[in-house]
Enzyme design. Sequence first.
Site, mmCIF file in Angstrom:
data_model
loop_
_atom_site.group_PDB
_atom_site.id
_atom_site.type_symbol
_atom_site.label_atom_id
_atom_site.label_comp_id
_atom_site.label_asym_id
_atom_site.label_seq_id
_atom_site.Cartn_x
_atom_site.Cartn_y
_atom_site.Cartn_z
ATOM 1 N N ASP A 103 0.865 -1.174 0.000
ATOM 2 C CA ASP A 103 0.000 0.000 0.000
ATOM 3 C C ASP A 103 0.907 1.230 0.000
ATOM 4 O OD1 ASP A 103 -2.364 1.671 0.572
ATOM 5 O OD2 ASP A 103 -1.465 1.851 2.561
ATOM 6 N N MET A 104 0.363 2.378 -0.332
ATOM 7 C CA MET A 104 1.177 3.602 -0.375
ATOM 8 C C MET A 104 0.940 4.506 0.833
ATOM 9 S SD MET A 104 3.258 3.488 -2.943
ATOM 10 C CE MET A 104 3.706 5.156 -3.432
ATOM 11 N N ASP A 105 -0.207 5.208 0.860
ATOM 12 C CA ASP A 105 -0.457 6.187 1.923
ATOM 13 C C ASP A 105 -0.543 5.514 3.284
ATOM 14 O OD1 ASP A 105 -0.865 8.717 0.346
ATOM 15 O OD2 ASP A 105 -2.343 7.432 -0.610
ATOM 16 N N LYS A 150 -7.883 -5.163 -3.407
ATOM 17 C CA LYS A 150 -6.463 -5.380 -3.696
ATOM 18 C C LYS A 150 -6.106 -6.865 -3.715
ATOM 19 C CE LYS A 150 -5.090 -1.014 -1.497
ATOM 20 N NZ LYS A 150 -4.205 -0.404 -0.482
#
Length: 262
Positions: free
Chosen positions: A8-10, A190
């Site tokens: 994941d990013m944030d 996801k």
Amino acid sequence: MITAIATDMDGTFLDEQSTYDKKYFSALQQKMNAKGIRFIVASGNQYFKLKSYFEDIKDIIFISENGGIITINDEVEIVASFNSKEVGQVLSLLADLKIPVVVCGAKSAYTLESVSKEFETFAHKYYEKLELLSSFEQLPEDTVVKFATIIPEAELATVTATLNSHFKKGIKAVTSGNIYLDIVLEGSNKGAALEKVLRELELSPQNLASFGDANNDLEMLEMSGYSYAVANANDQAKARAKWIIGSNKEKAVLSQIEKIIQ
């Protein structure tokens, strides 16, 4: 043996300034490539936004819009999309509840000119390609894969439950952070997108290492043989992960990747 890494990013890969140590990652990616380990970004963000974080880096697989779109070598694959009737139903409900929204398409994202400055700032932050419309009746022809909004943290659980009580089977609201709420198609997440990617790459989920922090990471964490939640993750993500690592402030994901590839 780990053959793929998904993050994941944030709140996970990115720090509080929405950036990361690019020099550190570049060195790690060279080692991953040498070992044949695929690196996958799995985020609720728009593909164009994700790509902007890795402008000079190749060989990254992008799963964007919470699993709605997969992009490999600039080839776009739509995993799930709303039909025109569903788009109308979602927009009508949100209008009735006075909830502003970003309509997330494959070509661009869209919101209204009438939204507050705060909401417009949110939209521009997460959507590299964004069009402001006078009305959603003027929505350009596009493939809609997700709807996104922000809700005050104290109201998030209540609003999520309210939306889900109104949606017909097949559509659901899911939180993706402290104030972030996405509306997606059931089965579009996801984890499902990762399973599709791994099948195409002929890799096993048991050899996948994944990193996350929020509810939109749960399916990804659950299907991975090696799953990690950052220290700042919510309780649900921590419960699904096999290991808890340091926070996103501490480059915890990069540090764990380094341990994995040693």
